[in-house]
Enzyme design. Structure first.
Site, PDB file in Angstrom:
ATOM      1  N   HIS A 239      -8.868  37.664  17.554  1.00 54.76           N
ATOM      2  CA  HIS A 239      -7.476  37.207  17.563  1.00 54.76           C
ATOM      3  C   HIS A 239      -7.148  36.579  16.215  1.00 54.76           C
ATOM      4  O   HIS A 239      -6.553  37.222  15.367  1.00 54.76           O
ATOM      5  CB  HIS A 239      -7.261  36.219  18.728  1.00 54.76           C
TER       6      HIS A 239
ATOM      7  N   CYS B  69      -9.685  28.432  20.885  1.00 51.93           N
ATOM      8  CA  CYS B  69      -8.437  28.274  20.133  1.00 51.93           C
ATOM      9  C   CYS B  69      -7.245  28.766  20.947  1.00 51.93           C
ATOM     10  O   CYS B  69      -6.259  28.063  21.100  1.00 51.93           O
ATOM     11  CB  CYS B  69      -8.506  29.016  18.813  1.00 51.93           C
ATOM     12  N   HIS B  70      -7.339  30.000  21.448  1.00 49.70           N
ATOM     13  CA  HIS B  70      -6.177  30.557  22.140  1.00 49.70           C
ATOM     14  C   HIS B  70      -6.536  31.217  23.467  1.00 49.70           C
ATOM     15  O   HIS B  70      -5.760  32.012  23.992  1.00 49.70           O
ATOM     16  CB  HIS B  70      -5.455  31.548  21.229  1.00 49.70           C
ATOM     17  N   GLY B  71      -7.750  30.924  23.954  1.00 46.81           N
ATOM     18  CA  GLY B  71      -8.097  31.355  25.298  1.00 46.81           C
ATOM     19  C   GLY B  71      -8.399  32.821  25.487  1.00 46.81           C
ATOM     20  O   GLY B  71      -7.895  33.441  26.416  1.00 46.81           O
TER      21      GLY B  71
END
Lengths: 418, 282, 186
Positions: free
Chosen positions: C131, C150-152
């Site tokens: 990502h 960080c963003h799952g």
């Protein structure tokens, strides 16, 4: 010269911007409609060349900083890394190093032109003094830049030049220790020189803007030294000066790039390819060629403090040049004795340069001292006297008159060329 | 450019005629290196690949025992414009070297065979070790030897002109030092320092700590070239010149494009300038 | 006068255009070195490969090593983890491509294509979330693999993206077995 703006944008976007921020107008008035004397010769193209060299040094400098490491253990190797591994690094590094030399070549020609045509006289005193300030900033920047590759001459040049300040009475030692940030030129010194070498060019840009501003207030001087009197005397900056400057720049760059690509080390010192060693001094410590005349003046005076004073004085005297020259006539073209003195000064300056490149032994010392005395005599004695004693030749009534007279000489009774 | 060059060449020739006869000039003790013509000199100069490969062999088998080549990586040997060994050859060459690496998981430094990306292994771990192993004399790093040493010294009034044509004589310096070992003249022989040899070409000479490194057939060239002292000295001087600037050939060829372009641009700008100014008296 | 000027005007236009064009080409060429100098230098491109001894890694453990400035995760997978990874149908994968530098481009993201055949217990992959580059944490997330905090993004036991914003499976760097339990990355 500035007068009323003739900018009248036809493009609606430009008009929209101009009504809110008159930047297009400033650009137009400064670089398009700006009137320049029609008789400017090629010596007057060096201002534009200097502008480009300054930009070129700043751009290549910013790029080199992306790869350079200001640390005593890594600085030398990082420059080699640039020369060997970075894409186009060998060219960029040499472009910057040789560029410094050509920056100085251009600035010396620019200064000499100003001296020859009396461009420092009223009302251009501030324009001239800003120019001297620019030269001083260039010298400081060039000196600090030369230290960064951390070669033998970098190190010992830095040591010798910073030690000049030890000549200051009472506070000398303190000042030098402060400059070094230690007890010798070392990592602290390298890092602050790096910081200042990056900062000073932007100060330079600021002073250059003032210099150009002052120029646009008074208008350019010209080879006759007679002020512009009517529109007949001038041409628009664009296209006339633009294309002439561009041509001169292109020719200048042929010589410049020939050195960058075919003799990149010629203007430098071999010994700077040896990494700095604080324990071994090279046999001859010589500054870069563009400092040599001033270095010769430093060494010509047998007293430490007075030598430093003389060296700085040799440049600072330019600040008061507008008042030392007592003549009412600007251009050397109409000043027969001054013209000869000008060329004598050029020869003297060249001799000082040669003296500066050679070890201070034997008759070099004598030659250096005579040349130094003459240098100061030129500014402090001869210039004031000649202004009062000399009978100038008759001046043309205007620039256009002088141009027409010259063309008539060249091609009697013929139509203008082409 | 060309006329300037020939003019300068004429000046250089004239002055060298004047100077012939005087052997040790200007700077005094260092004798001027013998000026020979290398293939890489001049604006059209290129390295001779075979010569660089021979020179590398001389460096590896003779010089490398004491002299480092710190700025060079093994991978440089295969890049264009150099000796241009094959990738496989470079791998093999690098693997012969022992490189200290680490620390490993136990925090220990360890040794491993070299890889093409490694810098040339240095014969000594540091400067002090190098000096102590060589009787107090530091065997100079050779990466930039042909750039930092000057073989030519001329009187001040001709030096700038001659050097514009001939350069500083760094490659010639290396060659002349390697070939320049000789019996000291009688008047200085009695002052000979212990363990030093007489070499008038040496920059800090005439006494040099390095014993004559080359002798007939010190190396065996793969291409069958006779390994005379002169041949080896010339070859290694060429190799070290390349080592000082591995991208020299690229620099020159780019230079031609740039200068030719600027000449074209200047001609066009000159014509444009004439057109623009044509009707205006100036 | 004006009639005589016409051809002259043409020539003038051509000259101006030619000069301008040549100048523009030069200015554009100037940009090349200034841009290219920011690309990786020769020394960076040649960066050495590293060797890793796999024997100290116990079953169910991972180590992280640094290669080219990035973390490489090496996991000694349990039999259960391998089972789980093999059981997933390709159709269930958001990214059906192996992303393995050692197999042909565009190969299917089967478990065997993520490892070396016969050495299935060792999964070697970049610890760089596809990502925005954070380092995923091991033994976390809904698929028993890796989870990027960080963003799952959730990765499974073969390092394949299963849920979250990451578009691709964790990349497998170029590596080879030097001996039974020693690999060279790069």
């Amino acid at each position: 010269m500035s007068g009323h703006s003739t900018y009248n944008p036809t493009n609606p976007v430009m008009k929209w911007v101009d009504d809110r921020l008159p930047l297009p107008r400033l650009m137009y008035d400064s670089f398009v409609s700006y009137p320049v004397p029609r008789n400017l010769n090629y010596w007057y193209t060096f201002g534009g060349i200097l502008m480009i060299m300054m930009v070129s040094q700043i751009i290549t400098g910013i790029v080199l900083v992306m790869h350079y490491t200001p640390h005593v253990d890594m600085a030398f190797d990082s420059v080699e890394h640039i020369r060997r591994d970075v894409n186009f690094g060998n060219i960029l590094q040499k472009w910057h190093a040789v560029g410094a030399s050509f920056f100085f070549i251009a600035v010396y020609i620019h200064i000499a032109r100003g001296m020859y045509y009396g461009s420092y006289k009223a009302p251009r005193e501030i324009l001239w003094m800003l120019g001297v300030a620019i030269f001083l900033i260039m010298m400081a920047t060039g000196f600090m830049g030369y230290v960064l590759p951390w070669g033998q001459m970098s190190f010992w040049g830095a040591k010798v030049i910073t030690n000049l300040f030890s000549a200051v009475p009472f506070f000398g030692e303190t000042i030098v220790t402060w400059l070094w940030g230690g007890f010798s030129v070392d990592n602290a010194t390298l890092q602050r020189f790096f910081s200042l070498h990056y900062l000073l060019p932007f100060v330079l840009v600021g002073v250059v803007i003032l210099h150009v501003w002052a120029l646009h207030v008074t208008g350019q001087n010209n080879p006759t030294g007679v002020e512009v009197k009517s529109g007949q005397d001038t041409l628009a900056f664009t296209p006339f000066a633009t294309v002439k400057d561009a041509f001169a720049l292109s020719v200048f760059f042929i010589v410049f790039t020939a050195f960058v690509f075919f003799a990149p080390d010629y203007l430098g010192h071999s010994i700077n390819y040896e990494e700095a060693n604080p324990l071994v001094t090279p046999e001859h410590i010589v500054p870069e060629w563009y400092y040599l005349p001033f270095y010769a003046i430093l060494r010509a005076v047998p007293d430490k403090l007075l030598g430093v004073v003389a060296m700085f004085g040799s440049i600072l005297v330019w600040f008061i040049l507008p008042w030392l020259d007592t003549s009412k006539v600007r251009s050397a073209t109409y000043r027969p004795i001054f013209k000869q003195l000008f060329w004598l000064l050029m020869i003297d300056f060249f001799i000082l340069g040669v003296v500066g490149a050679n070890p201070p032994e034997g008759w070099w010392i004598t030659v250096g001292q005579i040349a130094t005395v003459y240098y100061f005599a030129h500014f402090l004695i001869l210039l004031p006297l000649v202004g009062l004693l000399e009978t100038p030749k008759p001046l043309p009534s205007s620039i256009s008159d002088s141009v027409l007279a010259k063309n008539a000489d060249k091609q009697p009774a013929a139509q203008p060329a082409e | 450019m060309k006329t300037t060059k020939s003019l300068l060449a004429a000046i250089a020739l004239g002055t060298s005629l004047v100077l012939s006869g005087t052997t040790a000039i200007a700077a005094g003790k260092q004798k001027n290196a013998e000026d020979i013509s290398f293939s890489f000199e001049g604006v059209f100069g290129h390295f001779d690949r075979a010569q660089l490969q021979r020179g590398y062999l001389v460096y590896k088998e003779v010089c490398a025992a004491c002299h480092s080549l710190n700025q060079l990586a093994y991978r440089n040997l295969s890049q264009p414009g150099g000796p241009e060994l094959s990738e496989a050859e470079v791998k093999a060459v690098a693997a012969e070297a022992t490189i200290e690496d680490g620390p490993n998981d136990e925090g220990e430094m360890f040794e491993r065979p070299g890889l093409p990306a490694d810098k040339f292994a240095s014969p000594f771990p540091n400067r002090e070790a190098a000096m102590s192993a060589n009787g107090g004399a530091y065997p100079a790093d050779l990466s930039l030897i042909t750039k930092k040493r000057e073989g030519f010294h001329f009187p001040w009034y001709v030096s700038p002109f001659i050097k514009l044509v001939k350069g500083n004589g760094g490659p010639e310096y290396v060659r002349s030092v390697l070939m320049g070992y000789q019996e000291p003249p009688a008047e200085v022989a009695k002052d000979a320092p212990e363990g030093k040899s007489y070499n008038p070409y040496f920059s800090a000479g005439p006494w040099i700590s390095m014993a004559a490194p080359l002798s007939e057939d010190s190396v065996e060239y793969a291409d069958g070239t006779k390994a005379s002292v002169e041949q080896m000295a010339t070859d290694v001087a060429a190799f070290l010149t390349w080592a000082g600037e591995p991208k020299m050939e690229q620099r020159k060829s780019m230079g031609f494009q740039v200068v030719l372009y600027l000449i074209l641009l200047s001609v066009l700008l000159f014509l444009t300038k004439k057109r623009v100014w044509g009707r205006e008296p100036h | 006068m004006s009639t005589a000027e016409a051809p002259d005007e043409d020539r003038r236009d051509f000259l101006y255009i030619a000069t301008g064009a040549v100048g523009a080409v030069g200015a554009a060429a100037l940009a090349i070195p200034l841009i290219d100098q920011m690309n990786p230098s020769a020394s960076v491109l040649a960066l050495a490969s590293i060797e890793v001894d796999l024997t100290p890694i116990e079953v169910g453990q991972s180590i992280t090593v640094k290669w080219r400035g990035n973390p490489v995760i090496i996991r000694h997978r349990t039999a259960k983890e391998i089972e789980e990874a093999k059981a997933v149908p390709i159709a269930d994968l958001p990214d059906p491509i192996a992303r393995n530098a050692n197999v042909a481009d565009g190969s299917e993201a089967t478990d065997v294509n993520r490892v070396v055949d016969g050495k299935e217990q060792y999964l070697v992959q970049m610890g760089v979330c596809t990502h925005l580059g954070c380092v995923p944490i091991g033994n976390e997330g809904e698929y028993d693999g890796w989870f990027c905090p960080c963003h799952g993004s959730h990765y499974d036991t073969a390092g394949r993206i299963r849920k979250g914003p990451a578009p691709e499976n964790l990349h497998v760097p170029e590596y080879q077995y030097l001996s039974d339990a020693k690999i060279q990355i790069g």
